[in-house]
Design a protein around this motif. Structure first.
Motif, PDB file in Angstrom:
ATOM      1  N   LYS A  48       0.935  -1.383  -0.138  1.00 32.45           N
ATOM      2  CA  LYS A  48      -0.315  -0.207  -0.110  1.00 32.45           C
ATOM      3  C   LYS A  48       1.181   1.283   0.095  1.00 32.45           C
ATOM      4  O   LYS A  48       0.117   2.629  -0.044  1.00 32.45           O
ATOM      5  CB  LYS A  48      -0.924   0.097   1.513  1.00 32.45           C
ATOM      6  N   GLN A  49       2.383   1.090   0.063  1.00 25.15           N
ATOM      7  CA  GLN A  49       3.237   2.308  -0.067  1.00 25.15           C
ATOM      8  C   GLN A  49       3.419   2.852   1.151  1.00 25.15           C
ATOM      9  O   GLN A  49       3.154   4.327   0.915  1.00 25.15           O
ATOM     10  CB  GLN A  49       2.911   2.996  -1.110  1.00 25.15           C
ATOM     11  N   GLN A  50       2.727   2.086   2.461  1.00 27.36           N
ATOM     12  CA  GLN A  50       3.445   2.854   3.329  1.00 27.36           C
ATOM     13  C   GLN A  50       4.111   2.149   4.018  1.00 27.36           C
ATOM     14  O   GLN A  50       4.890   0.575   3.845  1.00 27.36           O
ATOM     15  CB  GLN A  50       1.978   1.665   4.300  1.00 27.36           C
ATOM     16  N   VAL A  51       5.180   3.311   5.297  1.00 28.91           N
ATOM     17  CA  VAL A  51       6.365   2.587   5.280  1.00 28.91           C
ATOM     18  C   VAL A  51       6.797   1.818   6.378  1.00 28.91           C
ATOM     19  O   VAL A  51       5.945   2.162   7.656  1.00 28.91           O
ATOM     20  CB  VAL A  51       7.370   3.637   5.425  1.00 28.91           C
ATOM     21  N   VAL A  52       6.582   0.670   6.373  1.00 30.79           N
ATOM     22  CA  VAL A  52       6.668  -0.210   7.843  1.00 30.79           C
ATOM     23  C   VAL A  52       7.683  -0.904   8.009  1.00 30.79           C
ATOM     24  O   VAL A  52       8.903  -0.980   6.970  1.00 30.79           O
ATOM     25  CB  VAL A  52       5.563  -1.005   7.006  1.00 30.79           C
ATOM     26  N   GLY A  53       7.982  -1.757   8.968  1.00 31.07           N
ATOM     27  CA  GLY A  53       9.452  -2.568   9.882  1.00 31.07           C
ATOM     28  C   GLY A  53      10.051  -2.394  11.142  1.00 31.07           C
ATOM     29  O   GLY A  53       8.787  -1.577  11.943  1.00 31.07           O
ATOM     30  N   TYR A  54      10.301  -3.130  10.662  1.00 29.94           N
ATOM     31  CA  TYR A  54      10.671  -3.231  12.800  1.00 29.94           C
ATOM     32  C   TYR A  54      11.385  -2.099  13.302  1.00 29.94           C
ATOM     33  O   TYR A  54      10.932  -1.825  13.957  1.00 29.94           O
ATOM     34  CB  TYR A  54      11.799  -4.868  12.695  1.00 29.94           C
ATOM     35  N   ALA A  55      12.644  -1.381  12.243  1.00 30.90           N
ATOM     36  CA  ALA A  55      12.786  -0.468  12.845  1.00 30.90           C
ATOM     37  C   ALA A  55      12.195   0.850  12.980  1.00 30.90           C
ATOM     38  O   ALA A  55      11.872   1.751  13.780  1.00 30.90           O
ATOM     39  CB  ALA A  55      13.962   0.066  11.762  1.00 30.90           C
ATOM     40  N   MET A  56      11.446   1.153  11.655  1.00 30.02           N
ATOM     41  CA  MET A  56       9.970   1.698  12.172  1.00 30.02           C
ATOM     42  C   MET A  56       9.526   1.648  13.265  1.00 30.02           C
ATOM     43  O   MET A  56       8.985   3.034  13.959  1.00 30.02           O
ATOM     44  CB  MET A  56       8.823   1.838  10.924  1.00 30.02           C
TER      45      MET A  56
END
Length: 304
Positions: free
Chosen positions: A56-64
């Motif tokens: 969905k072009q959302q920035v995600v992730g463990y660091a985020m």
């Protein structure tokens, strides 16, 4: 009644003076954030599972997720519940310059904390330990670093990995042709399409790339490595002790809580977006030790 009104006026005046004093005392990044009502986070576009775009072009992730917990700590410290968060994409090559020139305030990705980089930026407490390995196609005849001799390998521009493979090339007389990729997906694609025999990168990044590949079973990550296990951390501006104190306290509070291991499991042991891949990488004893005793020490040996 008159006494109550006087006390109320004094209380309000005290609060105003307190806020004014806080504003005057702030320096560096905290002052900038307060004055602009914005904190700018540098993020990666394809460092799975640390910082990347989902479908969905959302920035995600463990660091985020970790950095957003740090942002909550900054909001509380500055009494700014409505602080705006601006996202700014960075690459391996641009992340340090953008931190050094003040474009970003906090970098959330897969950045190795080492002595050389600490001369340019500071780091928050380490949140992952990785080693520099390489991915190659099964059946290629590659069995170890020595078997790469004379072959073409690739690594990402601006990364510690390209420096490590360059040093190993000289030290071990490997006669490698070393290519530079603009980002991790391009480096992996070069192996996928046969333009390079191996892609040298942090092992966890390689695991994410393989999991997202069309034919994951075609690839293997080396057992031998170009480095000792190295710490990842989020970058912050150098020589800004007030900001670092707030960041370290917010991160430390998260790391020492049960929520940290749950957060790690979410990204390394369970299906992650967008394809539902499972990295199957439980937290090591060394990483659990780093969570219990948060540190920004760049020395790999300190995590043993």
């Amino acid at each position: 009644m008159k006494k109550f009104i006087q006390l109320s006026v004094l209380a309000v005046a005290s609060l105003v003076l307190s806020n004014a004093a806080l504003s005057q005392e702030l320096t560096g990044t905290l002052k900038k954030i307060k004055e602009t009502n914005t904190i700018t986070i540098g993020h990666r576009d394809a460092s799975v599972p640390f910082s990347y775009y989902d479908d969905k072009q959302q920035v995600v992730g463990y660091a985020m997720d970790i950095c957003m917990a740090v942002v909550d700590g900054i909001k509380a410290q500055l009494n700014m519940p409505n602080l705006q968060v601006k996202l700014n994409p960075v690459t391996s090559a641009t992340r340090i310059p953008l931190m050094a020139n003040g474009t970003i305030d906090l970098e959330c990705g897969s950045t190795t904390n080492n002595v050389d980089r600490q001369k340019q930026v500071s780091f928050g407490p380490s949140y992952y330990l990785t080693a520099s390995r390489y991915v190659y196609k099964k059946g290629s005849g590659i069995t170890d670093i020595a078997s790469l001799k004379g072959k073409t390998v690739v690594s990402t521009a601006g990364s510690t990995n390209i420096k490590q493979v360059t040093e190993a090339n000289v030290a071990q007389n490997l006669n490698l042709t070393i290519l530079s990729a603009k980002d991790h997906p391009e480096g992996f694609l070069m192996v996928e399409t046969g333009r390079a025999a191996a892609f040298v990168m942090d092992d966890i990044i390689l695991a994410g790339l393989i999991g997202s590949a069309k034919m994951p079973g075609d690839f293997e990550i080396s057992k031998d490595a170009f480095s000792k296990p190295e710490p990842y951390g989020f970058m912050i501006p150098r020589d800004d002790p007030a900001f670092k104190k707030v960041v370290d306290e917010a991160a430390g509070k998260l790391y020492k809580s049960p929520a940290m291991l749950a957060l790690h499991a979410k990204w390394f042991e369970k299906p992650i977006p967008p394809k539902g891949i499972v990295l199957n990488q439980p937290a090591s004893a060394e990483l659990k030790k780093a969570f219990a005793n948060p540190t920004d020490n760049p020395d790999p040996d300190s995590y043993k």
